[in-house]
Design a protein around this motif. Structure first.
Motif, PDB file in Angstrom:
ATOM      1  N   PHE A  83       0.821  -1.213   0.000  1.00 28.35           N
ATOM      2  CA  PHE A  83       0.000   0.000   0.000  1.00 28.35           C
ATOM      3  C   PHE A  83       0.855   1.263   0.000  1.00 28.35           C
ATOM      4  CE2 PHE A  83      -3.816  -2.130   2.367  1.00 28.35           C
ATOM      5  CZ  PHE A  83      -4.126  -2.842   1.221  1.00 28.35           C
ATOM      6  N   ILE A  84       2.122   1.130   0.390  1.00 24.80           N
ATOM      7  CA  ILE A  84       3.015   2.281   0.489  1.00 24.80           C
ATOM      8  C   ILE A  84       3.941   2.386  -0.713  1.00 24.80           C
ATOM      9  CG2 ILE A  84       4.937   3.276   1.817  1.00 24.80           C
ATOM     10  CD1 ILE A  84       3.625   2.201   4.340  1.00 24.80           C
ATOM     11  N   THR A  85       4.555   1.258  -1.081  1.00 26.36           N
ATOM     12  CA  THR A  85       5.587   1.306  -2.113  1.00 26.36           C
ATOM     13  C   THR A  85       5.059   1.077  -3.524  1.00 26.36           C
ATOM     14  OG1 THR A  85       6.066  -1.049  -1.785  1.00 26.36           O
ATOM     15  CG2 THR A  85       7.356   0.529  -0.503  1.00 26.36           C
ATOM     16  N   ASN A  86       3.968   0.345  -3.660  1.00 26.86           N
ATOM     17  CA  ASN A  86       3.512  -0.072  -4.989  1.00 26.86           C
ATOM     18  C   ASN A  86       2.285   0.681  -5.485  1.00 26.86           C
ATOM     19  OD1 ASN A  86       5.375  -1.973  -4.149  1.00 26.86           O
ATOM     20  ND2 ASN A  86       4.311  -3.700  -5.038  1.00 26.86           N
ATOM     21  N   LEU A  87       1.590   1.389  -4.595  1.00 30.60           N
ATOM     22  CA  LEU A  87       0.315   1.982  -4.953  1.00 30.60           C
ATOM     23  C   LEU A  87       0.264   3.452  -4.553  1.00 30.60           C
ATOM     24  CD1 LEU A  87      -1.776  -1.041  -3.691  1.00 30.60           C
ATOM     25  CD2 LEU A  87      -1.491  -0.392  -6.087  1.00 30.60           C
ATOM     26  N   THR A  88      -0.432   4.247  -5.354  1.00 24.06           N
ATOM     27  CA  THR A  88      -0.545   5.681  -5.105  1.00 24.06           C
ATOM     28  C   THR A  88      -2.002   6.103  -5.245  1.00 24.06           C
ATOM     29  OG1 THR A  88      -0.286   6.341  -7.431  1.00 24.06           O
ATOM     30  CG2 THR A  88       1.742   5.962  -6.159  1.00 24.06           C
ATOM     31  N   GLY A  89      -2.220   7.386  -5.063  1.00 26.29           N
ATOM     32  CA  GLY A  89      -3.569   7.918  -5.209  1.00 26.29           C
ATOM     33  C   GLY A  89      -4.112   7.810  -6.616  1.00 26.29           C
ATOM     34  N   SER A  90      -3.245   7.616  -7.601  1.00 23.12           N
ATOM     35  CA  SER A  90      -3.698   7.470  -8.985  1.00 23.12           C
ATOM     36  C   SER A  90      -3.819   6.008  -9.414  1.00 23.12           C
ATOM     37  CB  SER A  90      -2.738   8.208  -9.936  1.00 23.12           C
ATOM     38  OG  SER A  90      -1.438   7.662  -9.839  1.00 23.12           O
ATOM     39  N   SER A  91      -3.531   5.062  -8.505  1.00 16.84           N
ATOM     40  CA  SER A  91      -3.645   3.641  -8.831  1.00 16.84           C
ATOM     41  C   SER A  91      -5.106   3.266  -9.093  1.00 16.84           C
ATOM     42  CB  SER A  91      -3.085   2.783  -7.700  1.00 16.84           C
ATOM     43  OG  SER A  91      -1.699   3.021  -7.519  1.00 16.84           O
ATOM     44  N   LYS A  92      -5.292   2.286  -9.974  1.00 17.72           N
ATOM     45  CA  LYS A  92      -6.631   1.828 -10.337  1.00 17.72           C
ATOM     46  C   LYS A  92      -6.979   0.538  -9.599  1.00 17.72           C
ATOM     47  CE  LYS A  92      -6.826   5.203 -13.265  1.00 17.72           C
ATOM     48  NZ  LYS A  92      -7.613   6.421 -12.913  1.00 17.72           N
ATOM     49  N   ASN A  93      -8.204   0.091  -9.798  1.00 14.49           N
ATOM     50  CA  ASN A  93      -8.639  -1.134  -9.126  1.00 14.49           C
ATOM     51  C   ASN A  93      -7.772  -2.326  -9.516  1.00 14.49           C
ATOM     52  OD1 ASN A  93      -9.644  -1.309 -11.765  1.00 14.49           O
ATOM     53  ND2 ASN A  93     -11.644  -2.122 -11.156  1.00 14.49           N
ATOM     54  N   ARG A  94      -7.370  -2.390 -10.789  1.00 15.85           N
ATOM     55  CA  ARG A  94      -6.538  -3.519 -11.224  1.00 15.85           C
ATOM     56  C   ARG A  94      -5.170  -3.506 -10.541  1.00 15.85           C
ATOM     57  NH1 ARG A  94      -6.799   0.113 -15.445  1.00 15.85           N
ATOM     58  NH2 ARG A  94      -4.810   1.060 -16.074  1.00 15.85           N
ATOM     59  N   ASP A  95      -4.645  -2.300 -10.235  1.00 20.24           N
ATOM     60  CA  ASP A  95      -3.357  -2.207  -9.545  1.00 20.24           C
ATOM     61  C   ASP A  95      -3.466  -2.767  -8.135  1.00 20.24           C
ATOM     62  OD1 ASP A  95      -2.192  -0.771 -11.774  1.00 20.24           O
ATOM     63  OD2 ASP A  95      -3.273   1.001 -11.068  1.00 20.24           O
ATOM     64  N   PHE A  96      -4.543  -2.426  -7.460  1.00 21.94           N
ATOM     65  CA  PHE A  96      -4.753  -2.952  -6.109  1.00 21.94           C
ATOM     66  C   PHE A  96      -4.945  -4.463  -6.138  1.00 21.94           C
ATOM     67  CE2 PHE A  96      -5.008   1.337  -4.733  1.00 21.94           C
ATOM     68  CZ  PHE A  96      -4.855   1.329  -3.354  1.00 21.94           C
ATOM     69  N   LYS A  97      -5.767  -4.928  -7.054  1.00 24.06           N
ATOM     70  CA  LYS A  97      -6.003  -6.372  -7.130  1.00 24.06           C
ATOM     71  C   LYS A  97      -4.704  -7.126  -7.384  1.00 24.06           C
ATOM     72  CE  LYS A  97      -8.092  -9.961  -9.977  1.00 24.06           C
ATOM     73  NZ  LYS A  97      -8.069 -10.957  -8.893  1.00 24.06           N
ATOM     74  N   ARG A  98      -3.919  -6.634  -8.312  1.00 20.82           N
ATOM     75  CA  ARG A  98      -2.667  -7.314  -8.658  1.00 20.82           C
ATOM     76  C   ARG A  98      -1.763  -7.421  -7.435  1.00 20.82           C
ATOM     77  NH1 ARG A  98      -0.868  -3.779 -11.941  1.00 20.82           N
ATOM     78  NH2 ARG A  98      -2.050  -4.548 -13.720  1.00 20.82           N
ATOM     79  N   ASN A  99      -1.633  -6.346  -6.691  1.00 19.23           N
ATOM     80  CA  ASN A  99      -0.727  -6.349  -5.542  1.00 19.23           C
ATOM     81  C   ASN A  99      -1.265  -7.175  -4.386  1.00 19.23           C
ATOM     82  OD1 ASN A  99       1.773  -4.376  -5.749  1.00 19.23           O
ATOM     83  ND2 ASN A  99       0.135  -3.454  -6.947  1.00 19.23           N
ATOM     84  N   ILE A 100      -2.554  -7.116  -4.148  1.00 23.17           N
ATOM     85  CA  ILE A 100      -3.144  -7.931  -3.079  1.00 23.17           C
ATOM     86  C   ILE A 100      -3.030  -9.412  -3.418  1.00 23.17           C
ATOM     87  CG2 ILE A 100      -5.299  -8.533  -1.916  1.00 23.17           C
ATOM     88  CD1 ILE A 100      -6.100  -5.528  -2.281  1.00 23.17           C
TER      89      ILE A 100
END
Length: 563
Positions: free
Chosen positions: A312-329
């Motif tokens: 949540f800190i290193t890989n994702l930002t305020g401009s990240s999309k749902n697919r970015d969160f899913k991929r990292n989780i």
């Protein structure tokens, strides 16, 4: 509509259900751990710096919000070059924070309140004021091998450092010591010489440090910078990364294949796991701080620790999309070795900008809500539970060595001071943090309206949201239920927890800045009617509202939990 395949997601669910029964002895399971930055939490004596008695006086806040554990950043004797991460005595309290008796009173009260206390263990380096370092300079055995020393190299008649390694705080990672006639390694500030874990005597001494604090009430440790414990024995130059755009003094210019993540690190962790286990009592948590790749992070599970998850800190930002969160989780959950229950989700910490500043005010609750619904442990930084924001500081107000070493033109890119300013308890002098107008870092001017007391008096507040998230983790479906992370239409992310014969728990996050109507019932295979459990601040939907999940309107940037 094309939909995300769910095969892997259901495997996650089976995976978690299998683990849950195996981990019942781990007291941290399905809880929130609360990080306290002691300098900034509560000042009890009016000197403008937080202290142990201040923390003790505010432990009821942790009980009120329902977290299981207080993790304290370093409180040990230190010249404070790096504000406690440069330790001159690993087994005593710095007077600025109090005394050993104060610490024992803190742990005793915590236990009466049902709270665990976790300490920061900083094994990679000490202060250059530590007696062992002074003896190492003099080559007194066994201290002569407690630190990483090396002769310089002569180039065109000029002495130079042994290799090209760079400090995380700018410049060479080597410092010349004229008395010993060698360079010593410091991967952080000059005043933080690296310890040498190839010394058996040093390793034994650090094991004794763990035993010392467990005997005084510590329930475990967050292990700082563990990935840096060992360096290449040949001290080879690290490969240079071309065209980084960084200053030549920045360690980001190097590929750290010889100073991080060496195999020996995991062996030391195994020895620490063994040494704390034989001390008896409740199982001790060993959280490992390592900003590294997921495959390397997973090795900490296998070695007896719990790797802190910084996606949540290193890989994702305020401009990240749902697919970015899913991929990292998905990557984290699917990479965990079988038998390792304790996934964790770090919302924020003292080294990175606050969640509300990284993701924006409208999304200040988003990460906490994810940490609350996803399997495992949530790790929250003090102040994030009320949506505190970074404080804008001038060069003259900057004290963090990472910022100071970068100079007046670049300090704001490196300084960690903005996220370390005092906790905002109320709207009185210094936000209720101190009786003094002068605090070690300035209080954020927004404390008049953004403070705990005001939020406790408000129905819709970050504080109220967080309390409900902690309560949610106590439900059986959150403890033993399956977990699915699903991409939905129009940049919506869905997370569903399920358990037979129990209502599912559904988290919906709108990553767009417009209203989106979704058929959550079909997408997520949940009932057509659900109740609103909690919504992020700014969303005008009351808790308890019965909603039609087949056509549910999610406001812009909103996060909503339905049950």
């Amino acid at each position: 509509m094309l939909r995300e395949p769910k095969v892997l997601l259901f495997l996650f669910g089976a995976f978690w259900s299998t683990f849950a029964a195996d981990a019942l002895g781990d007291w941290w399971k399905d809880t929130f751990i609360y990080q306290i930055y002691p300098r900034s939490f509560k000042d009890s004596n009016g000197d403008g710096v937080g202290d142990l008695n201040g923390i003790t006086s505010k432990l009821e806040h942790l009980v009120d919000i329902g977290v299981s554990t207080a993790w304290l950043s370093p409180i040990f004797v230190s010249p404070m070059v790096d504000f406690g991460y440069d330790i001159a005595n690993f087994t005593d309290i710095d007077p600025i924070f109090g005394t050993l008796k104060d610490f024992e009173r803190l742990t005793a009260k915590a236990k009466t309140l049902g709270l665990k206390v976790v300490l920061d263990f900083v094994p990679n380096h000490s202060s250059d004021k530590h007696p062992s370092f002074q003896k190492s300079i003099q080559r007194i055995k066994p201290y002569d091998e407690y630190y990483v020393w090396k002769d310089g190299k002569i180039v065109n008649g000029t002495r130079q450092p042994p290799n090209n390694w760079l400090s995380g705080f700018q410049g060479s990672a080597w410092e010349w010591n004229a008395q010993r006639g060698q360079y010593y390694l410091h991967q952080f500030a000059v005043g933080q010489p690296d310890l040498n874990y190839r010394s058996a005597a040093l390793r034994k001494e650090m094991e004794n440090v763990l035993a010392f604090w467990i005997a005084r009430g510590a329930d475990g440790f967050r292990i700082d910078a563990i990935a840096l414990l060992f360096e290449d024995e040949g001290l080879r130059d690290e490969p240079v990364i071309p065209n980084t755009g960084l200053p030549p003094t920045d360690s980001g210019n190097l590929e750290h294949i010889y100073t991080r993540d060496l195999p020996e690190v995991y062996e030391v962790l195994k020895s620490w796991r063994k040494s704390v286990d034989v001390l008896g009592g409740d199982k001790k948590i060993l959280l490992t701080e390592a900003y590294t790749t997921i495959p390397l992070a997973m090795k900490y599970y296998e070695s007896g620790g719990i790797p802190m998850n910084f996606v949540f800190i290193t890989n994702l930002t305020g401009s990240s999309k749902n697919r970015d969160f899913k991929r990292n989780i998905d990557r984290w959950l699917s990479s965990m070795p079988r038998g390792s229950y304790a996934a964790n989700w770090v919302v924020g910490n003292h080294d990175n900008h606050r969640a509300a500043s990284r993701f924006g005010r409208n999304r200040a609750d988003q990460l906490s809500m994810l940490a609350g619904v996803l399997p495992g442990v949530g790790i929250i930084y003090n102040g994030d539970e009320i949506g505190m924001e970074d404080t804008s500081l001038t060069w003259d107000q900057t004290v963090d060595p990472a910022g100071c070493n970068a100079g007046p033109n670049k300090y704001s890119q490196y300084s960690r001071d903005p996220e370390r300013t005092p906790y905002q308890w109320d709207n009185t002098i210094s936000a209720g943090f101190s009786e003094s107008n002068r605090t070690w870092l300035p209080v954020n001017p927004n404390y008049k309206t953004l403070n705990l007391l005001r939020q406790k008096m408000t129905v819709t507040s970050h504080y109220a949201v967080f309390k409900k998230l902690v309560g949610l983790k106590k439900l059986p479906v959150m403890k033993t239920g399956t977990a699915e992370v699903i991409l939905m239409e129009n940049n919506i992310l869905g997370v569903v927890r399920r358990l037979p014969d129990a209502s599912p728990v559904v988290l919906l996050i709108n990553f767009s800045d417009i209203n989106v109507v979704v058929d959550a019932s079909t997408w997520l295979n949940v009932p057509e009617e659900l109740n609103v459990y909690v919504v992020s601040v700014g969303v005008d939907i009351a808790a308890g509202t019965r909603v039609n999940a087949t056509a549910f309107k999610i406001p812009p940037a909103a996060s909503v939990i339905l049950v």
